[in-house]
Enzyme design. Structure first.
Site, mmCIF file in Angstrom:
data_model
loop_
_atom_site.group_PDB
_atom_site.id
_atom_site.type_symbol
_atom_site.label_atom_id
_atom_site.label_comp_id
_atom_site.label_asym_id
_atom_site.label_seq_id
_atom_site.Cartn_x
_atom_site.Cartn_y
_atom_site.Cartn_z
ATOM 1 N N ASN A 68 43.690 49.504 97.528
ATOM 2 C CA ASN A 68 43.226 48.121 97.425
ATOM 3 C C ASN A 68 41.704 48.135 97.423
ATOM 4 O O ASN A 68 41.089 48.758 98.289
ATOM 5 C CB ASN A 68 43.706 47.291 98.623
ATOM 6 C CG ASN A 68 45.216 47.128 98.646
ATOM 7 O OD1 ASN A 68 45.903 47.517 97.696
ATOM 8 N ND2 ASN A 68 45.727 46.549 99.709
ATOM 9 N N TYR A 98 38.186 45.563 96.930
ATOM 10 C CA TYR A 98 37.581 44.233 96.738
ATOM 11 C C TYR A 98 36.061 44.285 96.635
ATOM 12 O O TYR A 98 35.463 43.583 95.833
ATOM 13 C CB TYR A 98 37.968 43.299 97.899
ATOM 14 C CG TYR A 98 39.427 42.917 97.873
ATOM 15 C CD1 TYR A 98 39.868 41.842 97.117
ATOM 16 C CD2 TYR A 98 40.380 43.644 98.584
ATOM 17 C CE1 TYR A 98 41.211 41.490 97.069
ATOM 18 C CE2 TYR A 98 41.723 43.310 98.545
ATOM 19 C CZ TYR A 98 42.131 42.231 97.775
ATOM 20 O OH TYR A 98 43.457 41.897 97.716
ATOM 21 N N ARG A 129 54.798 43.387 93.499
ATOM 22 C CA ARG A 129 54.619 44.012 94.806
ATOM 23 C C ARG A 129 54.724 42.917 95.872
ATOM 24 O O ARG A 129 53.902 42.007 95.910
ATOM 25 C CB ARG A 129 53.252 44.702 94.867
ATOM 26 C CG ARG A 129 52.905 45.258 96.231
ATOM 27 C CD ARG A 129 51.575 46.025 96.213
ATOM 28 N NE ARG A 129 51.295 46.563 97.530
ATOM 29 C CZ ARG A 129 50.395 46.051 98.375
ATOM 30 N NH1 ARG A 129 49.647 45.022 98.038
ATOM 31 N NH2 ARG A 129 50.224 46.591 99.561
ATOM 32 N N GLU A 145 46.010 46.227 94.975
ATOM 33 C CA GLU A 145 45.409 44.901 95.162
ATOM 34 C C GLU A 145 43.996 44.913 94.635
ATOM 35 O O GLU A 145 43.243 45.858 94.893
ATOM 36 C CB GLU A 145 45.317 44.506 96.651
ATOM 37 C CG GLU A 145 46.581 44.027 97.279
ATOM 38 C CD GLU A 145 46.384 43.617 98.739
ATOM 39 O OE1 GLU A 145 45.294 43.125 99.104
ATOM 40 O OE2 GLU A 145 47.339 43.804 99.514
ATOM 41 N N HIS A 173 53.458 44.548 106.029
ATOM 42 C CA HIS A 173 52.194 43.899 105.675
ATOM 43 C C HIS A 173 51.852 42.950 106.842
ATOM 44 O O HIS A 173 51.774 41.747 106.689
ATOM 45 C CB HIS A 173 52.332 43.156 104.337
ATOM 46 C CG HIS A 173 51.031 42.841 103.661
ATOM 47 N ND1 HIS A 173 50.763 43.173 102.347
ATOM 48 C CD2 HIS A 173 49.916 42.220 104.105
ATOM 49 C CE1 HIS A 173 49.553 42.746 102.011
ATOM 50 N NE2 HIS A 173 49.017 42.159 103.056
ATOM 51 N N GLU A 226 47.469 48.667 104.204
ATOM 52 C CA GLU A 226 46.173 48.645 104.882
ATOM 53 C C GLU A 226 46.258 48.834 106.396
ATOM 54 O O GLU A 226 45.912 47.936 107.168
ATOM 55 C CB GLU A 226 45.433 47.339 104.571
ATOM 56 C CG GLU A 226 45.193 47.105 103.089
ATOM 57 C CD GLU A 226 44.255 45.940 102.805
ATOM 58 O OE1 GLU A 226 43.898 45.214 103.748
ATOM 59 O OE2 GLU A 226 43.857 45.759 101.640
HETATM 60 C C1 FCB Z 1 43.839 42.389 101.790
HETATM 61 C C2 FCB Z 1 45.234 42.057 102.267
HETATM 62 C C3 FCB Z 1 45.866 40.889 101.569
HETATM 63 C C4 FCB Z 1 44.871 39.797 101.272
HETATM 64 C C5 FCB Z 1 43.645 40.354 100.600
HETATM 65 C C6 FCB Z 1 42.621 39.319 100.236
HETATM 66 O O1 FCB Z 1 43.140 42.994 102.806
HETATM 67 O O2 FCB Z 1 46.080 43.170 102.107
HETATM 68 O O3 FCB Z 1 46.954 40.438 102.342
HETATM 69 O O4 FCB Z 1 44.581 39.089 102.419
HETATM 70 O O5 FCB Z 1 43.054 41.306 101.427
#
Ligand code: FCB
Length: 480
Positions: free
Chosen positions: A300, A302, A81, A377, A125, A170
């Site tokens: 995505n 985290y 990607r 992600e 992006h 995002e």
């Molecule tokens: C996301 C982004 C990516 C990277 C990660 C850690 O928000 O899409 O570019 O910075 O975080």
């Protein structure tokens, strides 16, 4: 370090990949006719990025693309990607395509295909051509119309050589961090502009999606990637906190999901933000355009977010100002406190909570059961060190990946149609406002020599892809 179950297996058709983004890895910022983007301007403005870092050289991927793809093959990746830099294709954001820019991505796509790696291309992006920002940026409608032209150029050039077209990465960040809190380019701070940007990004998605479909038909998949938030109330018994969850869920999640998948904006979002805007920028027919059918939704994930409705005299314990939950990013939500979460944390200060991954996938699939999901992600920044043996023993990253990939497996077990996983990131890169200080790669970049070194997590990921079974954290050190 936690030892998690290693018995988790994934089926043969589950897609394993890695992700990057143009401005974060390419470098060559002024080469091949590329025009400036908002991130060039922002990063070259003193005080905007840590250590004044810029993406001028980044990981030099522009010049090392062939070797980087060979490395992806060695890693066993099935999909890659990447994102396309709009100002390489249209240096000022409109008009004829720049041949040198198209050629670079055309060669990348051919190189990937010749190694049997599926190209997953993101159109945006975050590197908006500066000329379009000068004309108003995402708060103005014309930017969405320009994006449609850009999408059409790319679909015509790369067409069905790309497996999956992702319109936006995002849009939450583009709108709220770019125009709300200003911690991302272009660094503007106006809640009403941030909301207008939300709509024009949504519209850009719809217009581009329709254009891609027109050009490639069913020969490629259409998608969008959202950073959906898992939002938890500080006190689940307190109605005010539950209402804060509802409000942030509207701004963070439903402001994108509902127009894209249901063809409407949430009524509570319009109400909550009425003091800032009457949403008159939404024109007849826009919602129909935005709801262009997609084949797969990219997610995505985290970390999680915890909120509380602010009360007079109550202690304000705001989360780290640069975290995704930074309070100043949210329009019309001054009375919501974003709380520091229970640890452990990554080097970004983000809390580590794999249960959020399962919860997110499960809840999206409960609302939209007909839409296949893809984790586009997931990953972590930690302080990496090169050991005397020349290796980077990034056990913490491996442990993060074990936990989160296991959490994806749990969602699958619960019946969620999640079809693949992309680790963020293939290699260390320019982490936006944090410059080169935060390392997310499974491959280390030495920014002096630009040499690539596999971290333990890279060997570990290769083993996972090869065996389709989660290897243990402990095994990573011995893999080679
Ligand atoms: C996301 C982004 C990516 C990277 C990660 C850690 O928000 O899409 O570019 O910075 O975080």
């Amino acid at each position: 370090m936690t030892s998690l179950p290693t018995s988790r297996t994934f089926p043969d058709d589950f897609l394993w990949g890695a992700a990057t983004a143009s401005y974060q890895i390419e470098g060559g910022a002024t080469e091949g006719g590329r025009g400036p983007s908002i991130w060039d301007t922002f990063s070259h403005t003193p005080g905007k990025t840590l250590n004044g870092d810029t993406g001028d050289v980044a990981a030099d991927h522009l010049h090392r693309m062939v070797d980087d793809v060979a490395m992806m093959k060695d890693l066993g990746l099935q999909a890659y990607r990447f994102s396309i830099a709009w100002p390489r294709i249209q240096p000022t954001g409109s008009g004829a395509a720049n041949r040198a820019g198209l050629d670079f991505y055309s060669r990348l796509v051919d190189e990937l295909r010749s190694h049997d790696i599926k190209p997953v291309a993101t159109l945006y992006h975050w590197d908006l051509p500066q000329a379009l920002e000068d004309a108003g940026g995402w708060p103005v409608r014309d930017t969405a119309l320009r994006f449609e032209d850009y999408a059409r150029l790319l679909a015509t050039e790369l067409g069905d050589r790309v497996d999956t077209w992702t319109t936006l990465n995002e849009p939450w960040c583009s709108a709220y961090l770019g125009y709300g809190s200003g911690v991302h380019a272009p660094g503007r701070t106006d809640g009403a502009d941030a909301l207008a940007a939300v709509h024009h990004l949504n519209l850009a998605h719809g217009l581009a999606g329709r254009a891609i479909r027109e050009v490639v038909g069913d020969h490629a998949q259409l998608s969008v990637t959202l950073n959906l938030h898992v939002i938890r109330p500080d006190d689940p018994q307190r109605p005010e906190d539950l209402d804060a969850v509802r409000q942030i869920d509207a701004l963070a999640n439903r402001a994108f999901l509902e127009p894209m998948l249901d063809g409407r904006y949430p009524a509570d979002l319009l109400q909550d933000t009425a003091a800032l805007t009457d949403w008159s920028f939404v024109q007849d027919g826009d919602l129909e355009t935005i709801a262009v059918p997609i084949d797969v939704l990219g997610i995505n994930y985290y970390s999680t977010t915890r909120v509380r409705r602010h009360t007079e005299g109550g202690a304000v314990e705001r989360a780290d100002g640069h975290a995704p939950s930074a309070a100043s990013a949210w329009p019309a939500a001054d009375d919501v406190d974003f709380l520091r979460q229970p640890g452990p944390y990554t080097a970004m200060g983000w809390n580590i909570d794999p249960t959020g991954m399962t919860e997110l996938l499960t809840s999206v699939s409960a609302t939209y059961p007909h839409i296949p999901l893809m984790v586009t992600e997931n990953g972590a920044a930690f302080v990496d060190e090169v050991s005397a043996d020349g290796r980077v023993h990034d056990d913490l990253r491996v442990s993060y990946l074990v936990g989160h990939i296991d959490a994806v497996g749990q969602a699958r077990e619960a019946g969620v149609d999640v079809r693949g996983y992309f680790v963020w990131s293939l290699m260390d890169n320019f982490e936006w406002a944090y410059g080169y200080d935060r390392r997310f790669g499974i491959v280390r970049i030495d920014y002096e020599t630009l040499e690539r070194t596999w971290k333990d997590s890279a060997y570990w990921y290769r083993e996972l892809v090869r065996t389709r079974r989660l290897p243990s954290v402990e095994s990573a050190r011995d893999l080679s």
